[in-house]
Design a protein around this motif. Structure first.
Motif, PDB file in Angstrom:
ATOM      1  N   LYS A  40       0.790  -1.226   0.000  1.00 46.02           N
ATOM      2  CA  LYS A  40       0.000   0.000   0.000  1.00 46.02           C
ATOM      3  C   LYS A  40       0.827   1.283   0.000  1.00 46.02           C
ATOM      4  O   LYS A  40       0.275   2.375  -0.163  1.00 46.02           O
ATOM      5  CB  LYS A  40      -0.952  -0.002   1.195  1.00 46.02           C
ATOM      6  N   HIS A  41       2.157   1.179   0.189  1.00 49.40           N
ATOM      7  CA  HIS A  41       2.976   2.384   0.276  1.00 49.40           C
ATOM      8  C   HIS A  41       4.183   2.283  -0.658  1.00 49.40           C
ATOM      9  O   HIS A  41       5.328   2.210  -0.197  1.00 49.40           O
ATOM     10  CB  HIS A  41       3.423   2.605   1.719  1.00 49.40           C
ATOM     11  N   PRO A  42       3.952   2.294  -1.971  1.00 46.62           N
ATOM     12  CA  PRO A  42       5.069   2.231  -2.925  1.00 46.62           C
ATOM     13  C   PRO A  42       5.940   3.471  -2.832  1.00 46.62           C
ATOM     14  O   PRO A  42       5.430   4.590  -2.712  1.00 46.62           O
ATOM     15  CB  PRO A  42       4.362   2.126  -4.278  1.00 46.62           C
ATOM     16  N   LEU A  43       7.249   3.265  -2.872  1.00 50.88           N
ATOM     17  CA  LEU A  43       8.184   4.386  -2.800  1.00 50.88           C
ATOM     18  C   LEU A  43       8.803   4.694  -4.153  1.00 50.88           C
ATOM     19  O   LEU A  43       8.580   5.759  -4.726  1.00 50.88           O
ATOM     20  CB  LEU A  43       9.289   4.082  -1.785  1.00 50.88           C
ATOM     21  N   SER A  44       9.609   3.770  -4.658  1.00 50.05           N
ATOM     22  CA  SER A  44      10.345   4.071  -5.888  1.00 50.05           C
ATOM     23  C   SER A  44      10.653   2.799  -6.663  1.00 50.05           C
ATOM     24  O   SER A  44      10.621   1.693  -6.124  1.00 50.05           O
ATOM     25  CB  SER A  44      11.648   4.814  -5.567  1.00 50.05           C
ATOM     26  N   CYS A  45      10.959   2.993  -7.923  1.00 47.78           N
ATOM     27  CA  CYS A  45      11.341   1.912  -8.827  1.00 47.78           C
ATOM     28  C   CYS A  45      12.714   2.239  -9.397  1.00 47.78           C
ATOM     29  O   CYS A  45      12.938   3.339  -9.909  1.00 47.78           O
ATOM     30  CB  CYS A  45      10.314   1.762  -9.949  1.00 47.78           C
ATOM     31  N   LEU A  46      13.637   1.280  -9.282  1.00 44.33           N
ATOM     32  CA  LEU A  46      15.000   1.467  -9.764  1.00 44.33           C
ATOM     33  C   LEU A  46      15.291   0.454 -10.862  1.00 44.33           C
ATOM     34  O   LEU A  46      15.293  -0.755 -10.626  1.00 44.33           O
ATOM     35  CB  LEU A  46      15.996   1.276  -8.618  1.00 44.33           C
ATOM     36  N   LYS A  47      15.532   0.940 -12.065  1.00 44.22           N
ATOM     37  CA  LYS A  47      15.925   0.053 -13.157  1.00 44.22           C
ATOM     38  C   LYS A  47      17.415  -0.252 -13.012  1.00 44.22           C
ATOM     39  O   LYS A  47      18.245   0.658 -12.932  1.00 44.22           O
ATOM     40  CB  LYS A  47      15.660   0.705 -14.503  1.00 44.22           C
ATOM     41  N   ILE A  48      17.754  -1.560 -12.960  1.00 44.15           N
ATOM     42  CA  ILE A  48      19.156  -1.934 -12.778  1.00 44.15           C
ATOM     43  C   ILE A  48      19.709  -2.749 -13.939  1.00 44.15           C
ATOM     44  O   ILE A  48      20.919  -2.829 -14.121  1.00 44.15           O
ATOM     45  CB  ILE A  48      19.366  -2.710 -11.461  1.00 44.15           C
ATOM     46  N   GLY A  49      18.853  -3.419 -14.743  1.00 42.38           N
ATOM     47  CA  GLY A  49      19.381  -4.268 -15.809  1.00 42.38           C
ATOM     48  C   GLY A  49      20.222  -5.387 -15.229  1.00 42.38           C
ATOM     49  O   GLY A  49      19.804  -6.088 -14.316  1.00 42.38           O
ATOM     50  N   ARG A  50      21.447  -5.574 -15.731  1.00 47.51           N
ATOM     51  CA  ARG A  50      22.419  -6.544 -15.197  1.00 47.51           C
ATOM     52  C   ARG A  50      21.978  -7.983 -15.383  1.00 47.51           C
ATOM     53  O   ARG A  50      22.292  -8.865 -14.590  1.00 47.51           O
ATOM     54  CB  ARG A  50      22.703  -6.298 -13.714  1.00 47.51           C
ATOM     55  N   GLY A  51      21.214  -8.276 -16.423  1.00 49.23           N
ATOM     56  CA  GLY A  51      20.878  -9.654 -16.739  1.00 49.23           C
ATOM     57  C   GLY A  51      19.790 -10.222 -15.853  1.00 49.23           C
ATOM     58  O   GLY A  51      18.974  -9.507 -15.269  1.00 49.23           O
ATOM     59  N   GLN A  52      19.791 -11.545 -15.719  1.00 48.41           N
ATOM     60  CA  GLN A  52      18.770 -12.254 -14.954  1.00 48.41           C
ATOM     61  C   GLN A  52      19.158 -12.226 -13.478  1.00 48.41           C
ATOM     62  O   GLN A  52      19.787 -13.132 -12.962  1.00 48.41           O
ATOM     63  CB  GLN A  52      18.660 -13.698 -15.461  1.00 48.41           C
ATOM     64  N   VAL A  53      18.751 -11.180 -12.783  1.00 51.84           N
ATOM     65  CA  VAL A  53      19.127 -11.012 -11.380  1.00 51.84           C
ATOM     66  C   VAL A  53      18.237 -11.892 -10.503  1.00 51.84           C
ATOM     67  O   VAL A  53      17.028 -11.949 -10.679  1.00 51.84           O
ATOM     68  CB  VAL A  53      19.053  -9.533 -10.952  1.00 51.84           C
ATOM     69  N   GLU A  54      18.863 -12.581  -9.525  1.00 50.06           N
ATOM     70  CA  GLU A  54      18.155 -13.622  -8.783  1.00 50.06           C
ATOM     71  C   GLU A  54      18.141 -13.415  -7.273  1.00 50.06           C
ATOM     72  O   GLU A  54      17.330 -14.021  -6.582  1.00 50.06           O
ATOM     73  CB  GLU A  54      18.797 -14.983  -9.071  1.00 50.06           C
ATOM     74  N   ALA A  55      19.077 -12.622  -6.716  1.00 48.33           N
ATOM     75  CA  ALA A  55      19.178 -12.518  -5.263  1.00 48.33           C
ATOM     76  C   ALA A  55      19.430 -11.075  -4.849  1.00 48.33           C
ATOM     77  O   ALA A  55      20.073 -10.310  -5.574  1.00 48.33           O
ATOM     78  CB  ALA A  55      20.299 -13.415  -4.738  1.00 48.33           C
ATOM     79  N   LEU A  56      18.933 -10.728  -3.649  1.00 47.80           N
ATOM     80  CA  LEU A  56      19.030  -9.358  -3.145  1.00 47.80           C
ATOM     81  C   LEU A  56      19.090  -9.394  -1.632  1.00 47.80           C
ATOM     82  O   LEU A  56      18.407 -10.204  -0.992  1.00 47.80           O
ATOM     83  CB  LEU A  56      17.828  -8.552  -3.633  1.00 47.80           C
ATOM     84  N   VAL A  57      19.897  -8.495  -1.032  1.00 51.77           N
ATOM     85  CA  VAL A  57      19.950  -8.382   0.416  1.00 51.77           C
ATOM     86  C   VAL A  57      20.338  -6.956   0.792  1.00 51.77           C
ATOM     87  O   VAL A  57      21.172  -6.325   0.130  1.00 51.77           O
ATOM     88  CB  VAL A  57      20.962  -9.389   1.023  1.00 51.77           C
ATOM     89  N   PHE A  58      19.695  -6.409   1.831  1.00 54.87           N
ATOM     90  CA  PHE A  58      20.095  -5.116   2.377  1.00 54.87           C
ATOM     91  C   PHE A  58      21.387  -5.288   3.161  1.00 54.87           C
ATOM     92  O   PHE A  58      21.516  -6.208   3.978  1.00 54.87           O
ATOM     93  CB  PHE A  58      19.019  -4.574   3.324  1.00 54.87           C
ATOM     94  N   VAL A  59      22.356  -4.391   2.950  1.00 56.40           N
ATOM     95  CA  VAL A  59      23.580  -4.379   3.758  1.00 56.40           C
ATOM     96  C   VAL A  59      23.572  -3.224   4.751  1.00 56.40           C
ATOM     97  O   VAL A  59      24.264  -3.265   5.759  1.00 56.40           O
ATOM     98  CB  VAL A  59      24.838  -4.330   2.871  1.00 56.40           C
ATOM     99  N   THR A  60      22.806  -2.185   4.455  1.00 57.10           N
ATOM    100  CA  THR A  60      22.507  -1.105   5.394  1.00 57.10           C
ATOM    101  C   THR A  60      21.033  -0.770   5.181  1.00 57.10           C
ATOM    102  O   THR A  60      20.352  -1.424   4.385  1.00 57.10           O
ATOM    103  CB  THR A  60      23.363   0.156   5.149  1.00 57.10           C
ATOM    104  N   ASN A  61      20.554   0.275   5.844  1.00 52.23           N
ATOM    105  CA  ASN A  61      19.151   0.658   5.649  1.00 52.23           C
ATOM    106  C   ASN A  61      18.867   1.168   4.246  1.00 52.23           C
ATOM    107  O   ASN A  61      17.702   1.243   3.844  1.00 52.23           O
ATOM    108  CB  ASN A  61      18.753   1.722   6.669  1.00 52.23           C
TER     109      ASN A  61
END
Length: 281
Positions: free
Chosen positions: A242-263
């Motif tokens: 319910k609270h969308p912030l932003s959309c970031l286009k990154i490309g870089r192929g078939q991206v499969e994993a993501l993790v926050f390292v800071t806030n």
């Protein structure tokens, strides 16, 4: 083979898509100018099909794993991809591991939740201690309340999950929308048992969700699709769309994993093992 070809073609298509349709539909702001994206490393050869990332307890390192058919092992790596430790879990089965998450107590959640054909009736998430002292695991099994057919009709193939995270003593699962272009958000208790997942929310995104994570301060969560990251705000500890912030286009192929390292900063990996850091300017 056909599935991999489809994923390649879909990934190519979506990596070229802009955020414009999602900005128009949901009110996301454009985030490109707010972030810098750079390659910082490469996954070790043993993690040649890595499909999940989670921070390690008390260390500036990360756990990862391979997806379907890989060994039941977790690999500890640093931010540039150096292999530091291999944690064998022989009592577990890697039918289709897709995602990792960690709770504040140091438990790691391994999602054997991949379901490309939408026919699985043995979906589960393993819960293991980050102490390396045991190869045993608690097992969280579940099914989706809205899946009646195995497989469902083509347009209803929304029961694959490659993204989840821990928060509020629960697990939040995001479906990968093979059918209608709608991802669903479900919740499960983060403890051993057999459950019916609870459907909480849904959203139409121009892309299939392949990973998700929550920021350390619990104020933001992000979902990864092929080529884009979508950020959402969390208000009053309620996790929904319910609270969308932003959309970031990154490309870089078939991206499969993501993790926050800071806030505000994240690591992302793609199917070729490349590690990218997304840094808030």
């Amino acid at each position: 083979m056909l599935t991999k070809l489809f994923l390649f073609l879909f990934g190519l298509k979506t990596s070229l898509c802009s955020c414009q349709p999602d900005r128009h539909r949901h009110g996301f702001s454009r985030a490109k100018r707010q972030y810098r994206i750079e390659q910082v490393g490469h996954m070790p050869a043993v993690a040649n099909e890595n499909s999940g990332l989670a921070t390690a307890s008390g260390k500036p390192t990360f756990w990862t794993h391979n997806d379907s058919g890989g060994k039941p092992e977790l690999y500890e790596v640093d931010s540039v991809g150096n292999l530091l430790y291999t944690w064998a879990l022989p009592d577990l089965q890697n039918k289709d591991w897709e995602e990792l998450s960690r709770d504040p107590q140091g438990n790691i959640y391994i999602g054997d939740t991949g379901n490309n054909t939408n026919t699985r009736k043995d979906l589960c998430i393993y819960k293991v201690s980050d102490s390396h002292s045991s190869t045993k695991a608690e097992k969280i099994t579940y099914h989706y309340p809205d899946q009646k057919d195995f497989p469902p009709q083509k347009s209803e193939k929304n029961f694959d999950c490659e993204a989840f995270f821990f928060a509020n003593d629960s697990l939040y699962l995001f479906s990968k929308n093979w059918g209608k272009p709608t991802s669903k958000l479900y919740t499960l208790p983060a403890r051993a048992g057999d459950y019916t997942a609870v459907l909480k929310d849904s959203i139409r995104l121009n892309g299939m969700i392949t990973a998700a994570d929550i920021s350390p301060d619990q104020q933001t969560f992000a979902v990864l699709t092929y080529g884009k990251v979508f950020f959402f705000a969390i208000e009053e500890k309620k996790i929904d769309f319910k609270h969308p912030l932003s959309c970031l286009k990154i490309g870089r192929g078939q991206v499969e994993a993501l993790v926050f390292v800071t806030n505000h900063d994240l690591l992302v990996t793609n199917e070729k093992g490349k590690i990218y850091k997304i840094t808030r300017r």
